[in-house]
Scaffold this motif. Structure first.
Motif, short mmCIF file in Angstrom:
data_model
loop_
_atom_site.label_atom_id
_atom_site.label_comp_id
_atom_site.label_asym_id
_atom_site.label_seq_id
_atom_site.Cartn_x
_atom_site.Cartn_y
_atom_site.Cartn_z
N ALA A 9 0.84 -1.20 0.00
CA ALA A 9 0.00 0.00 0.00
C ALA A 9 0.87 1.25 0.00
O ALA A 9 1.90 1.31 0.68
N THR A 10 0.46 2.25 -0.78
CA THR A 10 1.17 3.53 -0.83
C THR A 10 0.42 4.55 0.02
O THR A 10 -0.73 4.35 0.42
N LEU A 11 1.09 5.67 0.27
CA LEU A 11 0.46 6.75 1.01
C LEU A 11 -0.80 7.24 0.29
O LEU A 11 -1.83 7.51 0.92
N ALA A 12 -0.74 7.33 -1.02
CA ALA A 12 -1.90 7.77 -1.80
C ALA A 12 -3.06 6.78 -1.64
O ALA A 12 -4.23 7.19 -1.58
N ASP A 13 -2.74 5.47 -1.59
CA ASP A 13 -3.78 4.47 -1.41
C ASP A 13 -4.54 4.68 -0.10
O ASP A 13 -5.76 4.48 -0.03
N LEU A 14 -3.81 5.08 0.95
CA LEU A 14 -4.40 5.16 2.29
C LEU A 14 -5.02 6.51 2.59
O LEU A 14 -5.66 6.67 3.63
N GLN A 15 -4.82 7.47 1.70
CA GLN A 15 -5.30 8.82 1.97
C GLN A 15 -6.82 8.85 2.15
O GLN A 15 -7.34 9.50 3.06
N SER A 16 -7.53 8.15 1.28
CA SER A 16 -8.99 8.15 1.37
C SER A 16 -9.46 7.55 2.69
O SER A 16 -10.38 8.06 3.34
N LEU A 17 -8.81 6.46 3.11
CA LEU A 17 -9.18 5.83 4.37
C LEU A 17 -8.97 6.78 5.54
O LEU A 17 -9.82 6.89 6.44
N ALA A 18 -7.87 7.52 5.53
CA ALA A 18 -7.57 8.44 6.62
C ALA A 18 -8.53 9.63 6.64
O ALA A 18 -8.92 10.11 7.71
N LEU A 19 -8.94 10.10 5.46
CA LEU A 19 -9.72 11.34 5.40
C LEU A 19 -11.23 11.11 5.46
O LEU A 19 -11.96 12.00 5.91
N PRO A 86 -10.87 3.28 -2.02
CA PRO A 86 -9.97 4.43 -2.14
C PRO A 86 -10.54 5.56 -2.99
O PRO A 86 -10.10 6.71 -2.86
N ALA A 87 -11.50 5.24 -3.85
CA ALA A 87 -12.08 6.27 -4.73
C ALA A 87 -13.32 6.92 -4.15
O ALA A 87 -13.99 7.70 -4.82
N LEU A 88 -13.64 6.64 -2.90
CA LEU A 88 -14.87 7.17 -2.31
C LEU A 88 -14.87 8.69 -2.32
O LEU A 88 -13.88 9.34 -1.95
N ASP A 89 -15.98 9.28 -2.73
CA ASP A 89 -16.19 10.72 -2.73
C ASP A 89 -17.13 11.05 -1.58
O ASP A 89 -18.25 10.52 -1.51
N MET A 90 -16.70 11.92 -0.66
CA MET A 90 -17.54 12.25 0.48
C MET A 90 -18.89 12.81 0.07
O MET A 90 -19.88 12.66 0.78
N GLY A 91 -18.93 13.47 -1.07
CA GLY A 91 -20.19 14.04 -1.54
C GLY A 91 -21.12 13.02 -2.17
O GLY A 91 -22.33 13.24 -2.24
N ARG A 92 -20.55 11.88 -2.63
CA ARG A 92 -21.36 10.86 -3.30
C ARG A 92 -20.98 9.47 -2.79
O ARG A 92 -20.54 8.60 -3.56
N PRO A 93 -21.12 9.20 -1.49
CA PRO A 93 -20.77 7.86 -0.99
C PRO A 93 -21.63 6.76 -1.59
O PRO A 93 -21.22 5.60 -1.63
N HIS A 132 -17.64 -1.58 11.91
CA HIS A 132 -17.22 -0.50 11.02
C HIS A 132 -16.07 0.28 11.63
O HIS A 132 -15.74 0.14 12.81
N ILE A 133 -15.44 1.12 10.82
CA ILE A 133 -14.22 1.79 11.26
C ILE A 133 -14.49 3.14 11.91
O ILE A 133 -13.55 3.84 12.29
N GLY A 134 -15.76 3.49 12.09
CA GLY A 134 -16.10 4.75 12.75
C GLY A 134 -15.98 4.61 14.27
O GLY A 134 -16.97 4.42 14.96
N LEU A 135 -14.77 4.73 14.79
CA LEU A 135 -14.51 4.43 16.20
C LEU A 135 -14.49 5.66 17.11
O LEU A 135 -14.30 5.51 18.32
N HIS A 136 -14.70 6.85 16.57
CA HIS A 136 -14.58 8.04 17.42
C HIS A 136 -15.48 7.98 18.66
O HIS A 136 -14.99 8.24 19.77
N PRO A 137 -16.78 7.67 18.55
CA PRO A 137 -17.61 7.69 19.77
C PRO A 137 -17.13 6.71 20.83
O PRO A 137 -17.13 7.04 22.03
N GLN A 138 -16.72 5.50 20.40
CA GLN A 138 -16.26 4.52 21.38
C GLN A 138 -14.97 4.96 22.06
O GLN A 138 -14.81 4.83 23.28
#
Length: 261
Positions: A9-19, A86-93, A132-138
């Motif tokens: 995996a490259t940094l570019a690959d992981l950018q979408s996951l991080a953001l 990796p291609a997910l668009d926040m405006g069009r999930p 799921h990976i939405g862990l902020h509340p926990q």
């Protein structure tokens, strides 16, 4: 080590996951090339992919990615398999239809860890049935619990039913030696499912309310990283650090054979 669809995996690959932080995962404990509950983990990935992305995850291809990433690893390791686009668009999930498989590894801790204490919070995870990976509340509630002097958080429904821990399933033992799994919105944990498949001790699923805690003989947390971990306190209710039913569960769980990759 991080491999995406079988390639480094490259940094570019992981950018979408991080953001965007949209996807799902499972974590597995690998011991000398075997994984206890491997089929359950694959079932989870396929099921959650339908719920999160609306598409069918290729089970065999995913297993091959895991095998490739785990090649050459000896001893005990935790493998995490994260499914995201990796291609997910926040405006069009809703347009996201091409989930990729990321496999990472980290050292595995000793099992079981020492007993833990927990503080209760009124809270229900979003899509509790999905890992799921939405862990902020926990993690926010875990932090709040630790700032209050506890190790972790336990979630309670608005009607007073206890459900699960921060990132683990919760269960109790009554004074007759019966294991009680809370009837509430919870993640169907792979370790929980394997323990529920044991012939003994007797196990049931039933509502457990905060007011019931003082009547319980023992409590424990469970997931692939901790096995059967004693819960020694919930709020101001104390539980024994040793109980014969917990020892029985640990021994039986340790005896469940792993599935070879």
């Amino acid at each position: 080590m991080a491999e995406l669809n079988g390639k480094p995996a490259t940094l570019a690959d992981l950018q979408s996951l991080a953001l965007t932080n949209y996807g799902h995962f499972t974590s597995m404990r690998m011991e000398d090339g075997t994984i206890r509950g491997l089929s359950l983990h694959l079932d989870r990935l396929v099921r959650d992919c339908r719920l999160v992305f609306g598409v069918e995850l290729d089970r065999e291809r995913t297993l091959n990615y895991i095998r490739k990433a785990a090649s050459g690893i000896t001893g005990i390791t935790t493998l995490r398999v994260t499914v995201f686009d990796p291609a997910l668009d926040m405006g069009r999930p809703s347009d996201s239809k091409d989930p990729h498989v990321l496999v990472t590894k980290r050292p595995a801790g000793a099992m079981p860890p020492p007993p833990l204490t927990a503080k209760t919070f009124t809270f229900t995870r979003d899509s509790a049935e999905v890992k799921h990976i939405g862990l902020h509340p926990q993690l926010k509630l875990r932090r709040d619990a630790q700032l209050a002097g506890f190790d972790d958080a336990i979630f309670v429904e608005p009607d007073g039913r206890v459900s699960e821990g921060g990132t683990w399933n919760l269960a109790f033992v009554d004074h007759e030696g019966t294991v009680i799994w809370p009837e509430a919105p919870v993640l169907p944990g792979t370790t929980m499912l394997q323990l529920q498949g044991l012939a003994a001790p007797r196990q049931i699923t039933a509502p457990v309310r905060l007011s019931d805690l003082p009547t319980m003989a023992a409590a424990f947390a469970t997931n692939v990283s901790i096995g059967v971990r004693t819960v020694s306190a919930i709020d101001d209710v104390q539980f024994p650090q040793d109980h014969h039913v917990l020892a029985e569960l640990r021994n039986a769980y340790a005896g469940i054979p792993g599935e070879r990759l």
